[in-house]
Structure formats: C-alpha cells, structure tokens
Design an enzyme around this catalytic site. Structure first.
Site, short mmCIF file in Angstrom:
data_model
loop_
_atom_site.label_atom_id
_atom_site.label_comp_id
_atom_site.label_asym_id
_atom_site.label_seq_id
_atom_site.Cartn_x
_atom_site.Cartn_y
_atom_site.Cartn_z
N LYS A 1 -101.96 -40.28 -0.19
CA LYS A 1 -100.99 -41.17 -0.84
C LYS A 1 -99.89 -40.35 -1.51
O LYS A 1 -98.70 -40.66 -1.36
CB LYS A 1 -101.76 -42.01 -1.87
CG LYS A 1 -101.07 -43.23 -2.37
CD LYS A 1 -102.10 -44.28 -2.79
CE LYS A 1 -102.59 -44.15 -4.21
NZ LYS A 1 -101.72 -44.85 -5.17
N SER B 1 -97.88 -34.35 -15.81
CA SER B 1 -97.71 -35.41 -14.82
C SER B 1 -96.93 -34.92 -13.61
O SER B 1 -95.77 -34.53 -13.71
CB SER B 1 -96.98 -36.61 -15.45
OG SER B 1 -96.54 -37.47 -14.43
N GLN C 1 -96.04 -36.82 -11.23
CA GLN C 1 -95.02 -37.83 -10.92
C GLN C 1 -93.72 -37.48 -11.63
O GLN C 1 -92.64 -37.55 -11.05
CB GLN C 1 -95.47 -39.22 -11.37
CG GLN C 1 -96.68 -39.74 -10.62
CD GLN C 1 -97.27 -40.98 -11.24
OE1 GLN C 1 -96.85 -41.40 -12.33
NE2 GLN C 1 -98.22 -41.59 -10.56
N ASP D 1 -107.57 -38.66 -10.83
CA ASP D 1 -107.84 -39.83 -9.98
C ASP D 1 -109.30 -39.92 -9.54
O ASP D 1 -109.74 -40.96 -9.07
CB ASP D 1 -106.94 -39.81 -8.74
CG ASP D 1 -105.47 -40.04 -9.10
OD1 ASP D 1 -105.21 -40.58 -10.20
OD2 ASP D 1 -104.60 -39.67 -8.30
C1 S3P Z 1 -99.76 -38.67 -8.68
C2 S3P Z 1 -99.97 -38.10 -9.91
C3 S3P Z 1 -100.96 -38.59 -10.87
C4 S3P Z 1 -101.97 -39.50 -10.19
C5 S3P Z 1 -101.33 -40.50 -9.28
C6 S3P Z 1 -100.53 -39.82 -8.21
C7 S3P Z 1 -98.74 -38.10 -7.82
O1 S3P Z 1 -100.31 -39.33 -11.88
O2 S3P Z 1 -102.77 -40.15 -11.13
O3 S3P Z 1 -102.33 -41.30 -8.67
O4 S3P Z 1 -98.71 -38.40 -6.61
O5 S3P Z 1 -97.93 -37.30 -8.32
P1 S3P Z 1 -99.58 -38.60 -13.11
O6 S3P Z 1 -98.36 -37.94 -12.60
O7 S3P Z 1 -99.27 -39.70 -14.08
O8 S3P Z 1 -100.58 -37.63 -13.66
#
Ligand code: S3P
Length: 436
Positions: free
Chosen positions: A25, A170, A172, A322
C-alpha cells in the site's frame, strides 16, 4: 462464513499453504502520485487492491491525470503522466479513509497554481493534519482546516524551500514534504529524528529524482532540490508486508504451521516485523532476494515453532506501527506476553488502536493493561470466541480474525468489511490457508 459485514471466524488446527500478497500500500500510493506528475506513461503491476489506493487514483483523476486499470493483467495500472502541472479539480479530492493520500497529496497540491479541497470519511475527518499544515504553510501554501483536521482547503503557491525537523516520526509527512520540495525554489531539507519507512525517497529516485541523505546525531536528513522533472517508469510492486503480517502471525500461532510467501516487500525500513517474529519463535528463511526500482523483494518460507514474548519500544514502535495491532492480538498466546511502549501514534490511526485492541482482547477473556502509549499483555492466557467490533478499522478486523484462530469457540467480527480498505480478499485468503 460471511453475513453482511459480519464475519464468523472458527478456531483452526493449523495454517498451511502459500499466500501471494497484493502490492504494498505504501508504495502503491507513492507510485500513483509520482506517475501522475511524471513525464510520459508509467505501467505499474500488482497495484494495491485496497480501497485506500483506489482513493489515491480517484484523486489523481480529479486532478486531470488519465489512468486505466486492468484487473485481469496482474492488477496493472497505466498512468499518463502530466508533468508537474496538474489540472484544477472540478470537485473536492475525496481521500476516503486514507490518511496517507491526504497527507502526501497535500504536498503536491500545495505546489499547484490552483486551490484544492481535500475531504475524507468520518474517521479521516477526525485525524490530525497540523503535521502537514505547519510545514507546508512555512513553505508558503495557504491551508484552511477545521481546527487542524479535514477538510483541508489548500491554496497552492510558488513554494519556498525549508529546513524542517519533523516533531512526529511520520513517513507520510516526510513524503509530503519531499513531494512539496519538488515545487520549491531551492533545497528543501527534512530531518527525521527516528528513521521511518523510506518508500518516498526510493520512489522519487525510481522516477529519476536526485536526493541526498545524511545521517547525524540529530537523525536522518534528506535533501531535495526543487524543479526536478520526473520520468515515467515500468514497475511491479512487491507484496504488502503489513498485510503479510496477519498470515505470519497466524502461522506463529501453530507449532506445525508452514507458509510460503512469494514476492514480498523486504525493504529494511519495514522488515523489523520479521526480526520480532523470529525472536518470538517463528522460523523464517528468505529465498530469492531481488531488487526492483530500489525496493528489496524476497520469498519467505515460514514454520511455526514456539511462541515466546517480546517488548516493542522506541524506534521499533515507529518501525512496527502498522503491525502492532496483530502482534498485540496474538500476545495472550505467547509464553511471556508482549509489551508495547512509545506507540502513542496508534491512538490517532484509523481508530484508536490501543483502545480497540484492549477492548477486543478483554471481550475474548484476556487480561490487558492499557497505557497511554501502549499495552502490556501477559502471556499464557487462553481466549474464548466473542462478538467483536472492527471499529471501522481494517487492521483491527484482520488482527482479531487471527486471534480468533486459537480461541475456544467462534468469533463474530462486526464491520469486518473494513478489511477492504487495504485487503479486500483477506478473509477468503485466510480461509484458504487455515486447516480445521
Ligand atoms: C505510512 C506511514 C505510517 C503508516 C501508514 C502508512 C506511509 O503512517 O501507519 O499506514 O505509507 O508512509 P505515519 O506516517 O503517520 O507514521
């Protein structure tokens, strides 16, 4: 057995077979976004089948990116990149349940010459967005929100490069700012105190972007120069490691289990799960290690053995964020139990995952200590089947389907259809590898 969105999970005797996972994902989102702002076409095979990554594609279409999906041909998507300039959206960008889509895409729309509105479902509308609003505003974007929560109204601008240390670990946010850095004047520097998954960096490089990385006492610094152009790629996304976690934990529950997992993502910033599972007692061997566009992919051979315990804290909690729900869900069956600390972020995921895990484990008869930043779950406990809630959260639905395999009696999971957020075929696949 399925009834509406309720799923009944019966106890199992063993787990055996082979599981090929849909594309990861985290990589799927990033490839969809970067393919949209690249020049030329991209073809991406094994794109995630989850609703979250479909939300990303829908947003890209609203921003004028043409793409097609071929479910018969290995879930391939073909994206016609528009280059860095997207088209003004005629409607709000609907991110559905996907925090990753909203946070990462905000970095791209912040650099456009038009305003965008980003909306999400009820769960996403409760999730914190200041973590992207603050740095993007410092770069010059104007962002209106509901007290730091969605919907976001982003007025794009010619962005300024910033030097930013992320207060929350994070990936993200890191990807959001690297994407925004493409539209900024000068060099954007992002420092992360704890190393998070690096799919944003790896994907940018795959699309031809140059990045620098430096590690120091302050953490990991990534530097991106604005104005770089991306070129389309042909790629195959490795199997989702966080989805594999459910099957690996199911295998861990039975000493005689045997599972093969071909084509799995093995990126070192994600693979901490494999170390923890080996420490707990699972036997894992990796065959056929390859690299595709900078991402490691391998095939796993897994055998159940004992089930000791583990403590997950500090950098491990960020690396396993996760996977903690399913590790916690099998914790009562371990010998020494599992303790999770420094995982406060779990409280602001698709649900409050600390509270959700504690509530469901208690309904199954387990003793659990819930803490502000984690859980302490003693081992050596026998659980019984119960009526549980997914709390509308895919990972909670799947984690408790796994826990139910070793419980006494049947478990009903209400709202189990939320599994489709990341893995629509989860329950069928689980059924196919469980022996009763
Ligand atoms: C993700 C980062 C994580 C994770 C999310 C996917 C990503 O979140 O929990 O399911 O793809 O960068 P955070 O960036 O809030 O840690």
């Amino acid at each position: 057995m399925k009834n509406g969105s309720d799923v009944i999970v019966r106890p199992a005797r063993n787990v055996r077979g082979s599981v090929s996972l849909p594309g990861d994902k985290s990589i799927s989102y990033r490839y969809a976004m970067l393919a949209g702002i690249a020049e030329g076409p991209s073809r991406i095979e094994n794109y995630s089948t989850g609703a979250d990554c479909a939300s990303t594609l829908a947003c890209m279409r609203t921003l004028g990116v043409a793409w097609e999906r071929n479910k018969d041909s290995g879930n391939a998507i073909e994206v016609q990149g528009r280059g860095l300039a997207l088209a003004p959206p005629a409607a709000a960008l609907d991110c559905g349940n996907s925090g990753s889509t909203m946070r990462m895409l905000s970095g791209i729309v912040a650099g456009q010459k038009f305003p965008s509105e980003m909306v999400g479902d009820e769960s996403l509308s409760r999730r914190p967005m200041e973590r992207v609003i603050t740095p993007l505003s410092a770069m010059g974007a104007q962002i209106a929100s509901q007290g730091g929560k969605p919907p976001l109204r982003i007025t794009g601008a010619a962005l300024r490069a910033i030097d930013y240390t992320m207060p929350v670990a994070s990936a993200q946010v890191k990807s959001c700012l690297l994407f925004a850095g493409l539209f900024a004047d000068g060099e954007t520097r992002i420092t992360e105190p704890l190393r998070t998954r690096d799919h944003g960096e790896v994907a940018l490089r795959a699309f031809g972007v140059k990045l620098d990385r430096r590690s120091s006492g302050q953490g990991n610094e990534i530097i991106i120069r604005g104005g770089q152009r991306l070129r389309g790629i042909e790629a195959r996304i490795p199997g989702d490691l966080s989805s594999a976690a459910f099957f690996l934990c199911a295998a861990a529950l039975f000493p005689g289990s045997q599972l093969t997992v071909p084509g799995l993502l093995m990126n070192p910033t994600r693979a901490r799960l494999l170390d923890v599972l080996m420490q707990i007692g699972l036997r894992i061997s990796v065959t056929q290690l390859d690299e595709i566009h900078g991402e490691l992919v391998g095939s796993l051979q897994v055998e159940g053995a004992g089930l000791k315990g583990a403590t997950i804290a500090g950098a491990d909690s960020a690396a396993l964020i996760d996977e903690i729900p399913v590790l916690a869900a099998i914790a009562p069956y371990t010998e020494q139990g599992i303790e999770v600390r420094d995982a406060r972020e779990l409280r602001v995921k698709e649900s409050d995952r600390i509270a959700a895990v504690a509530a469901n484990l208690r309904l199954m008869g387990a003793q659990v200590e819930e803490r502000e930043d984690g859980l302490k779950i003693p081992g050596g406990q026998a659980l019984h089947g119960a009526e549980l809630d997914s709390f509308g959260d895919h990972r909670i639905a799947m984690a408790f389907a796994v826990a139910a395999l070793r419980a006494r009696g049947e478990t009903v999971i209400h709202g189990a259809d939320s599994a489709a957020i990341s893995y629509p075929a989860f329950f069928q696949t689980l059924e196919a590898v469980t022996e009763r």
